[in-house]
Design a protein around this motif. Structure first.
Motif, PDB file in Angstrom:
ATOM      1  N   GLU A  12      16.359  57.801  29.098  1.00  0.00           N
ATOM      2  CA  GLU A  12      15.829  57.123  28.126  1.00  0.00           C
ATOM      3  C   GLU A  12      15.862  57.876  26.634  1.00  0.00           C
ATOM      4  OE1 GLU A  12      12.319  55.364  29.322  1.00  0.00           O
ATOM      5  OE2 GLU A  12      13.208  54.474  31.257  1.00  0.00           O
ATOM      6  N   ARG A  13      15.181  59.072  26.727  1.00  0.00           N
ATOM      7  CA  ARG A  13      15.071  59.835  25.585  1.00  0.00           C
ATOM      8  C   ARG A  13      16.504  60.120  24.893  1.00  0.00           C
ATOM      9  NH1 ARG A  13      11.353  63.456  27.382  1.00  0.00           N
ATOM     10  NH2 ARG A  13      12.744  65.113  27.832  1.00  0.00           N
ATOM     11  N   ARG A  14      17.544  60.429  25.665  1.00  0.00           N
ATOM     12  CA  ARG A  14      18.819  60.468  25.279  1.00  0.00           C
ATOM     13  C   ARG A  14      19.478  59.423  24.578  1.00  0.00           C
ATOM     14  NH1 ARG A  14      22.606  64.412  25.695  1.00  0.00           N
ATOM     15  NH2 ARG A  14      21.121  65.626  27.155  1.00  0.00           N
ATOM     16  N   ASP A  15      19.433  58.142  25.168  1.00  0.00           N
ATOM     17  CA  ASP A  15      19.701  56.947  24.549  1.00  0.00           C
ATOM     18  C   ASP A  15      19.073  56.615  23.413  1.00  0.00           C
ATOM     19  OD1 ASP A  15      21.376  56.617  26.814  1.00  0.00           O
ATOM     20  OD2 ASP A  15      20.047  55.256  27.887  1.00  0.00           O
ATOM     21  N   ARG A  16      17.670  56.960  23.187  1.00  0.00           N
ATOM     22  CA  ARG A  16      17.029  56.610  22.120  1.00  0.00           C
ATOM     23  C   ARG A  16      17.207  57.429  20.951  1.00  0.00           C
ATOM     24  NH1 ARG A  16      12.511  56.417  24.176  1.00  0.00           N
ATOM     25  NH2 ARG A  16      11.805  58.922  23.950  1.00  0.00           N
ATOM     26  N   LEU A  41      20.779  56.547  19.703  1.00  0.00           N
ATOM     27  CA  LEU A  41      20.707  55.380  18.755  1.00  0.00           C
ATOM     28  C   LEU A  41      20.152  55.782  17.340  1.00  0.00           C
ATOM     29  CD1 LEU A  41      20.942  52.362  18.236  1.00  0.00           C
ATOM     30  CD2 LEU A  41      18.530  52.308  19.204  1.00  0.00           C
ATOM     31  N   GLU A  42      19.199  56.661  17.440  1.00  0.00           N
ATOM     32  CA  GLU A  42      18.710  57.529  16.196  1.00  0.00           C
ATOM     33  C   GLU A  42      19.573  58.112  15.545  1.00  0.00           C
ATOM     34  OE1 GLU A  42      15.312  59.112  17.177  1.00  0.00           O
ATOM     35  OE2 GLU A  42      13.981  57.375  17.515  1.00  0.00           O
ATOM     36  N   ALA A  43      20.517  58.909  16.230  1.00  0.00           N
ATOM     37  CA  ALA A  43      21.384  59.831  15.536  1.00  0.00           C
ATOM     38  C   ALA A  43      22.837  59.139  15.073  1.00  0.00           C
ATOM     39  CB  ALA A  43      22.070  60.926  16.399  1.00  0.00           C
ATOM     40  N   VAL A  44      23.139  57.920  15.460  1.00  0.00           N
ATOM     41  CA  VAL A  44      24.190  57.140  15.213  1.00  0.00           C
ATOM     42  C   VAL A  44      23.635  56.579  13.802  1.00  0.00           C
ATOM     43  CG1 VAL A  44      25.442  55.049  15.417  1.00  0.00           C
ATOM     44  CG2 VAL A  44      25.280  56.843  17.180  1.00  0.00           C
ATOM     45  N   GLN A  45      22.641  55.929  13.852  1.00  0.00           N
ATOM     46  CA  GLN A  45      21.955  55.318  12.661  1.00  0.00           C
ATOM     47  C   GLN A  45      21.876  56.255  11.436  1.00  0.00           C
ATOM     48  OE1 GLN A  45      18.305  53.422  13.893  1.00  0.00           O
ATOM     49  NE2 GLN A  45      19.461  51.494  14.848  1.00  0.00           N
ATOM     50  N   SER A  46      21.360  57.314  11.805  1.00  0.00           N
ATOM     51  CA  SER A  46      21.111  58.443  10.749  1.00  0.00           C
ATOM     52  C   SER A  46      22.401  58.817  10.239  1.00  0.00           C
ATOM     53  CB  SER A  46      20.377  59.475  11.377  1.00  0.00           C
ATOM     54  OG  SER A  46      20.027  60.410  10.526  1.00  0.00           O
ATOM     55  N   VAL A  47      23.323  59.300  11.263  1.00  0.00           N
ATOM     56  CA  VAL A  47      24.696  59.982  10.613  1.00  0.00           C
ATOM     57  C   VAL A  47      25.423  58.680   9.706  1.00  0.00           C
ATOM     58  CG1 VAL A  47      26.874  60.569  11.271  1.00  0.00           C
ATOM     59  CG2 VAL A  47      24.891  61.488  12.446  1.00  0.00           C
TER      60      VAL A  47
END
Length: 515
Positions: A279-283, A286-292
């Motif tokens: 769950e932490r990796r998925d979150r 998602l955050e990394a994709v949005q941030s990048v």
């Protein structure tokens, strides 16, 4: 109807088997026998000594022996008679003096003379049992006669006779508290111990019920409710153990269950941790994709703006040069254009790539990981406090107190005591000269578990262990391959020991000052 009765019969049989008491461990009874003696009232005609009568007694300290008051009554009434003590092993026979007699509850205390030191028996504490297997240990005269032993044989060491039976209840008798049982005793057994399945004293055998030769035979022992106060009144603090009598089979079964529970808990914890990590990796993804994505879009927008600024500045410089404007303005516009183009190129080239997503995920996961407790995970050693775990131990006579222990990597304790390494275990064998017991200490640095196995041995077995121990000197801590060499040396002593110890003390250790 037949099926119904058959089912009831099977159910009753299953209940009987499950409710049957644990059988006495022969090694525990043998260990207790070491402290059981023949108590002989001795007369003399001035030239020879001869036995008048005899009974049984058992040690409650290295020099103090409990027996029945009626065993030594004749010696109390006639000053010319003396009391002798004959051990169950070796060739020791010494005189004893009467210290105290309580006729009310048929108890007496005698003290041995000379250098004889006996292993004291442990008394069973807590609530008296009202069922279970028991063993009477002593020197019945009818057995002596059946073996054809003459009077002189009484002064020689003979193994005590052990008779098994069952508790039939606790009841007052003759104005004192007694235990009723079916372990056969006869004349000569008086004063001997009645033992539970762990070899602990439940009472002092005293007399039997008169069966008239036709009824079932029952026998009486003076209970510990009478014995313990009697000893304390005479300044003796006996060894008392109130823990449940558990067999090694029970302990091994519990240990297997504990290991299985820990394995299941570890698997459940690992699964929960895996789910949480997922769950932490998925979150984080998602955050990394949005941030990048946001960073790339911002970089591209900035590069576009800088490119526009560069084109604008370049256009102005070209226009100014054609119109022959001031050289300074043209140069400034040209510089701005060059800087803007370079900046746009730099921003474009350094915009976050797709691989940045994985880097940011790894960084987020690393920050989310909680650091472990290095004080608990450290296996190198240090000062430890070890707490007894009674539910994992078999404690028959030892005191169940916490201990301090120091461990160092390589098996060196306190800078001077080397533990041996053999078969993946750290072990130290202790063979004392002062008592007939061998202790084998084991320590597991990974789990911080300290275990002491105690073997309560006969004199002959102890002599064999001491002989094996004298064959080597433990290497010093700083000697080359000290741990491996000691592990090999100790094998000679371990080979002399029985397959199973009498006691096992299990401790859980933690860094000193931590709980």
């Amino acid at each position: 109807m037949y099926r119904y009765l058959s089912f009831l019969a099977l159910l009753l049989a299953a209940f009987t088997l499950s409710a049957s008491p644990a059988l006495a461990d022969p090694s525990d009874i043998a260990a207790a026998e070491r402290g059981v003696v023949r108590v002989v009232v001795i007369g003399s005609d001035g030239e020879e000594i001869y036995p008048i009568s005899h009974g049984t007694g058992f040690a409650v300290s290295p020099t103090m022996i409990v027996t029945n008051a009626h065993v030594v009554r004749e010696a109390m009434q006639d000053d010319t008679l003396r009391v002798g003590v004959v051990t169950s092993q070796g060739d020791d026979a010494v005189y004893a003096r009467i210290v105290s007699v309580s006729s009310r509850n048929d108890l007496a205390l005698v003290e041995t003379t000379g250098d004889l030191r006996l292993p004291p028996l442990t008394l069973a504490g807590g609530t008296p049992q009202d069922s279970g297997e028991v063993t009477a240990v002593g020197y019945p005269m009818n057995v002596d006669r059946a073996q054809g032993l003459d009077i002189g044989d009484i002064f020689r060491s003979q193994p005590a006779v052990k008779a098994k039976g069952f508790l039939s209840g606790a009841r007052p008798s003759r104005q004192f508290d007694t235990i009723l049982h079916t372990a056969s005793i006869a004349r000569g057994n008086s004063g001997g111990p009645l033992l539970d399945a762990c070899g602990r004293v439940l009472g002092v055998n005293s007399f039997g019920a008169d069966s008239g030769g036709s009824d079932a035979e029952f026998f009486f022992a003076v209970s510990n409710r009478e014995l313990i106060p009697f000893l304390r009144e005479n300044g003796i603090d006996p060894q008392v153990n109130a823990l449940p009598c558990r067999s090694f089979a029970e302990i091994d079964a519990d240990e297997r269950d504990r290991i299985e529970r820990e394995r299941e808990e570890a698997a459940a914890s690992l699964a929960a941790r895996s789910d949480a990590m997922r769950e932490r990796r998925d979150r984080a993804r998602l955050e990394a994709v949005q941030s990048v994505q946001e960073s790339r879009e911002n970089a591209m927008a900035l590069a576009f703006v800088l490119t526009l600024v560069g084109w604008s500045a370049a256009s102005y410089a070209i226009y100014g040069k054609r119109r022959k404007r001031e050289e300074k303005q043209v140069m400034i516009a040209g510089g701005i254009a060059a800087a803007a183009f370079l900046a746009a190129l730099f921003v474009w080239l350094n915009r976050p790539g797709i691989d940045e997503i994985d880097a940011r995920i790894a960084e987020a996961m690393e920050e989310a990981d909680e650091p472990g407790d290095t004080a608990l995970n450290d296996t190198s050693g240090g000062e430890l406090t070890c707490s007894i775990e009674t539910d994992r131990s078999r404690i028959v006579s030892s005191s169940a107190s916490d201990i301090d222990f120091a461990w160092a990597e390589g098996g060196c304790v306190n800078g001077r005591t080397q533990y041996g390494s053999a078969g993946g275990e750290w072990t130290r064998v202790f063979v004392p000269q002062s008592e007939d017991v061998v202790s084998v200490n084991r320590y597991d640095p990974d789990t911080r578990t300290f275990v002491t196995d105690r073997y309560l041995l006969s004199r002959s077995a102890m002599s064999e262990a001491r002989t094996a121990r004298r064959q080597y000197d433990p290497p010093q801590c700083d000697a080359e391959n000290a741990a491996i060499r000691l592990g090999e040396m100790q094998g000679a002593v371990l080979d002399t020991l029985p397959e199973r110890p009498n006691e096992r003390l299990v401790y859980s250790c933690s860094a000193k000052g931590r709980r």
